[in-house]
Design a protein around this motif. Structure first.
Motif, PDB file in Angstrom:
ATOM      1  N   LYS A   1      -4.340  -7.048  -4.461  1.00 35.42           N
ATOM      2  CA  LYS A   1      -5.559  -7.849  -4.534  1.00 35.42           C
ATOM      3  C   LYS A   1      -5.288  -9.313  -4.160  1.00 35.42           C
ATOM      4  O   LYS A   1      -6.075  -9.948  -3.451  1.00 35.42           O
ATOM      5  CB  LYS A   1      -6.124  -7.760  -5.951  1.00 35.42           C
TER       6      LYS A   1
ATOM      7  N   ASP B   1       0.839  -1.215   0.000  1.00 32.07           N
ATOM      8  CA  ASP B   1       0.000   0.000   0.000  1.00 32.07           C
ATOM      9  C   ASP B   1       0.868   1.256   0.000  1.00 32.07           C
ATOM     10  O   ASP B   1       0.579   2.226  -0.719  1.00 32.07           O
ATOM     11  CB  ASP B   1      -0.920   0.017   1.221  1.00 32.07           C
TER      12      ASP B   1
ATOM     13  N   ALA C   1      -1.109  -3.225  -7.985  1.00 32.60           N
ATOM     14  CA  ALA C   1      -2.513  -3.376  -7.583  1.00 32.60           C
ATOM     15  C   ALA C   1      -2.923  -4.853  -7.621  1.00 32.60           C
ATOM     16  O   ALA C   1      -3.736  -5.315  -6.800  1.00 32.60           O
ATOM     17  CB  ALA C   1      -3.414  -2.556  -8.503  1.00 32.60           C
ATOM     18  N   GLU C   2      -2.351  -5.601  -8.565  1.00 33.16           N
ATOM     19  CA  GLU C   2      -2.651  -7.035  -8.646  1.00 33.16           C
ATOM     20  C   GLU C   2      -2.113  -7.775  -7.426  1.00 33.16           C
ATOM     21  O   GLU C   2      -2.750  -8.698  -6.907  1.00 33.16           O
ATOM     22  CB  GLU C   2      -2.055  -7.625  -9.929  1.00 33.16           C
TER      23      GLU C   2
ATOM     24  N   GLN D   1      -5.145 -10.226  -0.460  1.00 35.90           N
ATOM     25  CA  GLN D   1      -6.439 -10.259   0.230  1.00 35.90           C
ATOM     26  C   GLN D   1      -7.119 -11.630   0.148  1.00 35.90           C
ATOM     27  O   GLN D   1      -8.078 -11.904   0.870  1.00 35.90           O
ATOM     28  CB  GLN D   1      -7.345  -9.172  -0.373  1.00 35.90           C
ATOM     29  N   ASP D   2      -6.608 -12.478  -0.742  1.00 36.91           N
ATOM     30  CA  ASP D   2      -7.160 -13.830  -0.900  1.00 36.91           C
ATOM     31  C   ASP D   2      -6.474 -14.772   0.100  1.00 36.91           C
ATOM     32  O   ASP D   2      -5.254 -14.941   0.060  1.00 36.91           O
ATOM     33  CB  ASP D   2      -6.911 -14.296  -2.338  1.00 36.91           C
TER      34      ASP D   2
END
Length: 245
Positions: A221, A113, A217-218, A224-225
């Protein structure tokens, strides 16, 4: 990011661009004067004691541009890979849902981030600098044309006998001044060509930054999985450029 500092420094040069109005005034004035009909008061307008200084500034600026064009554009590193390694080790040792693994995953996510923010800030700065370049490019092209036209008129003036000013001394002075104006015009052309290259180089840096932002950004993401925290999946991603599942 050194490139940001470089381009901001180059586009802060106000002295060179601030003299455009005077050159334009000289150009417009010169176009109204016919050779052979000049008076002493007219010739005073052509005297430009600061022209040598302008030429020196353009010379220095041309050198700065050359250095910038030879510079490697270094994109900011994420600094998160070591944290990814700690996450992998914690997941392998204590399990993907262990407090240790979750803590390591959180640290890695925060690093991503923070990296995304740095990238976006850098992108905004480069885009702001890029927006300044068209005006600079147009200006230098215009100044090259104006000063070239002034030089052409000076050459005509030198060839016409003038009843108001002693011939040889005046013609010699005008010849030197016309050569300075020609040099100024040539430098404006050189700077113009380099500014176009600078614009291309900065546009490429912008494109690369946009690619990094999209790629980062990938990863954000993917983190978060929950399934991504599996030791086998993490191992698969240790050297990956894009997240794999």
């Amino acid at each position: 990011m050194d490139w940001i500092k470089t381009i901001k420094t180059l586009l802060k040069v106000k002295d060179i661009y601030g003299k455009g109005a005077k050159v334009k005034k000289l150009h417009d004035y010169a176009n109204k004067i016919k050779p052979g009909k000049l008076e002493t008061k007219d010739l005073r307008f052509f005297s430009n004691s600061k022209l040598d200084k302008r030429i020196a500034e353009l010379d220095a600026y041309e050198t700065q541009l050359d250095k910038a064009l030879a510079e490697n554009v270094e994109l900011p590193p994420s600094g998160a890979m070591s944290l990814f390694g700690k996450w992998h080790q914690a997941s392998k040792k204590s399990g993907p849902q262990s407090p240790e693994a979750r803590k390591a995953a959180t640290a890695y996510a925060k690093a991503l981030d923070a990296y995304q923010k740095r990238l976006k800030d850098s992108l905004a700065t480069l885009k702001a600098e890029q927006a300044k370049l068209p005006e600079k490019i147009t200006f230098t092209a215009t100044m090259q044309t104006y000063s070239r036209n002034v030089h052409a008129l000076m050459v005509k003036v030198i060839k016409v006998p003038n009843p108001f000013v002693p011939g040889t001394a005046w013609q010699a002075e005008m010849l030197v001044l016309s050569q300075d104006v020609q040099r100024y015009s040539g430098l404006m052309g050189s700077v113009n060509a380099r500014l176009k290259k600078l614009s291309t180089k900065n546009a490429e840096a912008i494109k690369n930054l946009e690619g990094l932002i999209k790629n980062n950004a990938e990863w954000i993401k993917a983190v978060q999985d929950k399934a991504f925290g599996n030791p086998d999946v993490l191992k698969k991603n240790e050297k990956a450029t894009k997240p794999k599942k």
